[in-house]
Design a protein around this motif. Structure first.
Motif, short mmCIF file in Angstrom:
data_model
loop_
_atom_site.label_atom_id
_atom_site.label_comp_id
_atom_site.label_asym_id
_atom_site.label_seq_id
_atom_site.Cartn_x
_atom_site.Cartn_y
_atom_site.Cartn_z
N GLU A 157 -20.34 -46.73 65.32
CA GLU A 157 -19.49 -47.87 65.65
C GLU A 157 -20.01 -49.10 64.91
OE1 GLU A 157 -18.43 -47.96 69.67
OE2 GLU A 157 -17.49 -49.93 69.59
N VAL A 158 -19.12 -49.77 64.21
CA VAL A 158 -19.47 -50.94 63.41
C VAL A 158 -18.65 -52.11 63.90
CG1 VAL A 158 -19.64 -51.80 61.05
CG2 VAL A 158 -19.73 -49.37 61.47
N THR A 159 -19.24 -53.29 63.93
CA THR A 159 -18.46 -54.45 64.38
C THR A 159 -18.36 -55.48 63.28
OG1 THR A 159 -20.35 -55.64 65.21
CG2 THR A 159 -19.30 -54.13 66.71
N ALA A 160 -17.35 -56.30 63.38
CA ALA A 160 -17.18 -57.41 62.44
C ALA A 160 -16.50 -58.53 63.20
CB ALA A 160 -16.32 -56.98 61.25
N PRO A 161 -16.88 -59.78 62.91
CA PRO A 161 -16.21 -60.88 63.62
C PRO A 161 -14.83 -61.13 63.02
CG PRO A 161 -17.89 -61.72 62.14
CD PRO A 161 -17.96 -60.24 62.05
N ASP A 162 -13.97 -61.76 63.83
CA ASP A 162 -12.63 -62.10 63.37
C ASP A 162 -12.66 -63.06 62.19
OD1 ASP A 162 -10.38 -62.14 66.27
OD2 ASP A 162 -10.66 -60.74 64.59
N ALA A 163 -13.70 -63.93 62.20
CA ALA A 163 -13.76 -64.93 61.14
C ALA A 163 -14.09 -64.31 59.80
CB ALA A 163 -14.83 -65.97 61.50
#
Lengths: 240, 221, 438
Positions: A157-163
């Motif tokens: 699982e990888v995350t990224a910010p909306d910005a």
């Protein structure tokens, strides 16, 4: 109250857990989810808080320990460390999830694929999830991996910010991610860097917006009957 | 267009209509526009048990240029809409459309951003066939009704008269939507509209006496 | 006609064929870009293929999808967990029970009730999934024949399929898109006469499948069009993540029913058929053999269902906070809540009435978490990634459809071959665009 937490020198785990829970973000209030309907249940003061998913401590159970150890060994051989490449390990309902920071995604995936003791030959696609309330980590990309040799399954699982919705592309490691990443771009706006041709795949090419994000409306129209109108699904009363 | 368009109204035209209608309905060639689940039931309708061949319809033409009937079978997505219109435009007159299934008729269970809420937004529909998916027998029923329609289609001068008559009847019919304001006039008290304004009184003289079939407007809201 | 960077573009609108021919004659360009679809009989749904042709050889093939995108996954976020079944079932519409099974297994794993699903419900799930496998393969082979020009194969396939659809109608109430498998079990038990109908089906099917084989197995035209056509070996399959009959056609006996069994598949006796030729003909043989194996499994299911039953043998989980409350029965006006159930909730038990009300309007709550469950659908691995936020509605459901994945392999299979082989390639992959586009 806080003084009661300390009994014979050790803080009461239940109280600590309760305080931790109280500090979580409030997810919804009242019995009914949408604020548009009148809540006559008497449960208006109910505060449901969002539980967080704590990391699972070792031992993980079944083959997960082996996978984690082999991955750690592989990472060390490459000059990295396990805690750096895998920020969190969660074992839940018999499934292993490795939370990987996006910088390390390609390296971890390549290791998982090439290491003979791991041999996760197949990536079963990318599933995007949008958590708008999780500031800084809104967009998640979930990669289920399958090892045919060892008959195992894990998940990255990888995350990224909306910005800054960029995640490195895994097309170089698992070519099958090509269309899956295009789909995740189409529906969530996640830009996969290094993808050969990141274009919309399901929606028309000139569509604006990314439909499966939580801030994109379902887009239903009211249904007209003779003598009545039924609101579309997203405007009806919700119970959660 | 042909001989039938030039004949004056009368027994000759009526006979020609009957013959032309019979010929047209006996050999309708469907254009395969099977999109989703309804397409599978369309295949089954062409299969041995529910036989489309007995109507002369087993020769489905993939090319719309030779097709008479477009059976829109399945959900039409936003991407598919222009394609649907293009195929319809490529068909030669006379042509008919059956919208098979609820997704084609009204958007069905998919009331969302991706599906056109009824193909009548894109093409004129002759027969609406509900079902999710409709059984092949239901499709055959729709086709038989369409055959009735085709058989009784008027030509030439009769057709012009019929169009005049239908238009007058429609104009006299009480509308669901208040003309000019876009508001629905009956019972729209949901979140999407306020109570409607009183109706304008231009819907013709009130029928006296016998005809109280239509509900009186303005009394229900 | 416009001059573009890559060559001239001819817009053929009609009644201008002489202009097109004149332009084609004067240009020295050999490549031709042809657009196939999205409306075309030889595609399994609304698939658009853009072919770059050099004479009869396909030099480049690009599939364009999205013409059937329905927003099923987003729709499911606005319905309860049980209502989600009716949506996911329409994704891959030729294998609706597999969609339902994958989704319900995911929900059950999230709920933690995997072991409490009644045994009879599990056997019914296996029975219906194998029947669905047969109907799906029959459609695949039937449309394969139709696209190659063998319309008899199509009619045979449809005729056989009618028998399976009759069984579906008898057991689930619907011919397609059943919403029969629900979280916690199945919606209703076998009606009277179902076991006899199943036995009759098992009696006649082998001969009918034999007829289908007799038409195709040694048919020289069929062999010429499918042998060594659409070649994709094991390396290609692994790289492209292809599963299902395509993978088993390369010789690897990977089948989730054997490797990672679900729904009690480890207790059934069946083989995993493979071929080693990696071409369209091999995949056809794999599908035919799989139908025979499915008949074996169905026969074992029928034996289990016909066996002596204990007194309390439900088909829905007994937990009143999760199991769908109504015991359905056929009444004078059709299928609906049985009279016993109505009497129970209205007259005998207030708690049952409350449970019924809450379950139908609100639905059950599923604890927080995410799972990924996979089943072996007729096209490959059908996975369901379900995320719950603790509420009565799914937070996110993603269906990993095998056709979506396998369609990427089309370019690898068809480039370098002839135009006619593209049709064989698509048909041997057996994509269902409902699953591809969701």
């Amino acid at each position: 109250m806080t003084s009661d937490n300390v009994t014979d020198g050790q803080p009461d785990p239940a109280a600590v857990a309760g305080e931790h829970r109280l500090s979580q973000q409030v997810e919804r209030t009242g019995m009914f989810g949408t604020g548009t309907t009148g809540d006559t249940s008497g449960y208006g003061e109910l505060r449901v808080r969002r539980p967080d998913q704590p990391a699972t401590p070792r031992p993980y159970g079944s083959y997960f320990d082996e996978v984690a150890d082999e991955l750690a060994a592989g990472l060390e051989r490459g000059g990295g460390t396990f805690p750096e490449a895998v920020s969190q390990v969660v074992v839940d309902r018999g499934e292993l999830t490795l939370h990987v920071p996006r910088e390390h995604l390609v390296a971890v995936a390549r290791l998982l694929r090439d290491e003979p003791s791991l041999a996760f030959e197949m990536c079963l696609g990318v599933s995007g999830v949008h958590y708008p309330w999780d500031a800084g980590r809104e967009l998640h990309a979930v990669y289920p991996l399958l090892s045919i040799t060892h008959n195992r399954r894990i998940r990255l699982e990888v995350t990224a910010p909306d910005a800054d919705p960029r995640i490195p592309s895994l097309v170089g490691v698992y070519p099958t991610c090509d269309w899956h990443e295009r789909e995740t771009w189409d529906f969530f706006g996640v830009v996969f860097e290094g993808h050969p041709a990141l274009t919309r795949i399901e929606m028309p090419d000139d569509w604006k917006g990314h439909p499966q994000r939580k801030d994109y409306p379902l887009g239903g129209i009211p249904v007209e009957y003779r003598g009545a109108t039924i609101p579309p699904p997203e405007d009806r009363r919700s119970y959660s | 267009m042909g001989l039938e368009e030039a004949l004056p109204s009368g027994i000759l035209l009526t006979t020609v209509e009957k013959v032309a209608g019979y010929a047209r309905k006996s050999s309708v060639w469907p254009a395969t526009f099977g999109l989703a689940c309804c397409a599978i039931e369309l295949f089954e309708a062409g299969g041995p048990r529910h036989d489309l061949a007995r109507f002369g319809m087993e020769r489905a033409s993939a090319t719309p240029r030779q097709a008479d009937l477009m059976i829109v079978a399945g959900r039409v997505s936003q991407k598919m809409g222009p394609v649907l219109r293009q195929i319809y435009d490529q068909m030669a007159d006379p042509k008919w459309v059956i919208s098979m299934g609820v997704c084609a008729s009204s958007g069905g269970m998919f009331n969302n951003y991706a599906i056109v809420q009824g193909v009548d937004h894109i093409v004129p529909v002759d027969i609406y066939l509900p079902g999710c998916p409709p059984r092949p027998e239901m499709l055959l029923d729709a086709i038989v009704k369409l055959h009735d329609k085709i058989q009784n289609m008027k030509l030439g001068a009769d057709r012009k008269a019929e169009i005049e008559e239908l238009e007058q009847a429609r104009l006299r019919r009480l509308p669901l939507v208040v003309q000019g304001t876009g508001q629905t006039g009956i019972g729209d008290q949901g979140p999407h509209g306020a109570l409607p304004a009183p109706l304008p009184t231009d819907h013709g003289e009130p029928e006296t006496g016998a005809d109280h079939g239509e509900p009186q407007r303005g009394e229900r809201s | 006609m416009t001059a573009e960077a890559e060559g001239r573009v001819y817009d053929v609108g009609g009644q201008d064929w002489d202009q097109v021919v004149a332009a084609a004659v004067e240009t020295a360009e050999e490549r031709l870009v042809v657009n196939m679809g999205p409306q075309h009989p030889s595609t399994h749904g609304v698939l658009r293929l853009i072919l770059t042709l050099d004479g009869e050889t396909v030099t480049e093939l690009r599939p364009v999808i999205g013409y059937l995108h329905t927003g099923i996954e987003k729709n499911m976020e606005f319905r309860t967990w049980t209502q989600g079944v009716t949506f996911c079932t329409r994704a891959d519409y030729l294998a609706p029970l597999f969609n339902e099974a994958a989704y319900c297994l995911a929900v059950e794993r999230l709920l933690g009730i995997e072991r409490e699903v009644p045994q009879r419900a599990t056997v019914l799930r296996v029975l219906l999934m194998e029947l669905n496998r047969i109907s799906s393969h029959l459609t695949a082979i039937g449309t394969f024949g139709l696209e190659l020009g063998a319309s008899t194969v199509f009619l045979y396939g449809m005729r056989e399929r009618e028998k399976v659809l009759d069984l579906f109608e008898l057991i689930t109430g619907l011919r397609m898109n059943h919403a029969y498998i629900r979280p916690g079990g199945v919606s209703q038990d076998l009606p009277h006469g179902a076991l006899e109908a199943l036995r009759e089906f098992l009696r006649v099917m082998p001969r009918l499948l034999g007829e289908l084989r007799a038409l195709l197995d040694a048919n020289p035209i069929y062999l010429a069009r499918t042998k060594n056509v659409a070649y994709l070996d094991l390396t290609g399959c692994m790289a492209l993540g292809v599963t299902g009959p395509v993978l088993r056609g390369t010789g690897l006996p990977w089948d989730l029913r054997k490797s990672q069994p679900y729904c009690g598949y480890e207790t059934y006796e069946f083989d995993v058929p493979t071929q080693a030729t990696s071409d369209a003909y091999g995949r056809y043989l794999v599908r035919m053999d799989e139908m025979d194996e499915s008949l074996k499994i169905i026969s074992q299911c029928v034996d289990r269902l016909a066996a002596k039953r204990p007194k309390d043998d439900p088909v829905m989980i007994s937990d009143p906070k999760i199991g769908w409350p109504a015991r359905l029965a056929v009444g004078p006006d059709g299928l609906g809540n049985s009279a016993d159930h109505i009497a129970h909730i209205m007259g005998q038990s207030m708690e049952a009435l409350i449970h019924h009300f809450k379950l139908v309007t609100e639905g059950f709550r599923v604890p927080v978490g995410q799972v990924y469950t996979a089943v072996e659908s007729p096209r490959g691995e059908l996975g369901c990634h379900a995320v719950s936020d603790g509420g009565t509605r799914p937070y996110r459901v993603h269906l990993r459809d095998p056709s979506f994945n396998n369609l990427q392999a089309l370019s690898a299979m068809a480039e370098g071959g002839m135009v006619a082989d593209v049709i064989s390639a698509v048909a041997s992959l057996d994509p269902v665009l409902g699953g591809v586009d969701r």
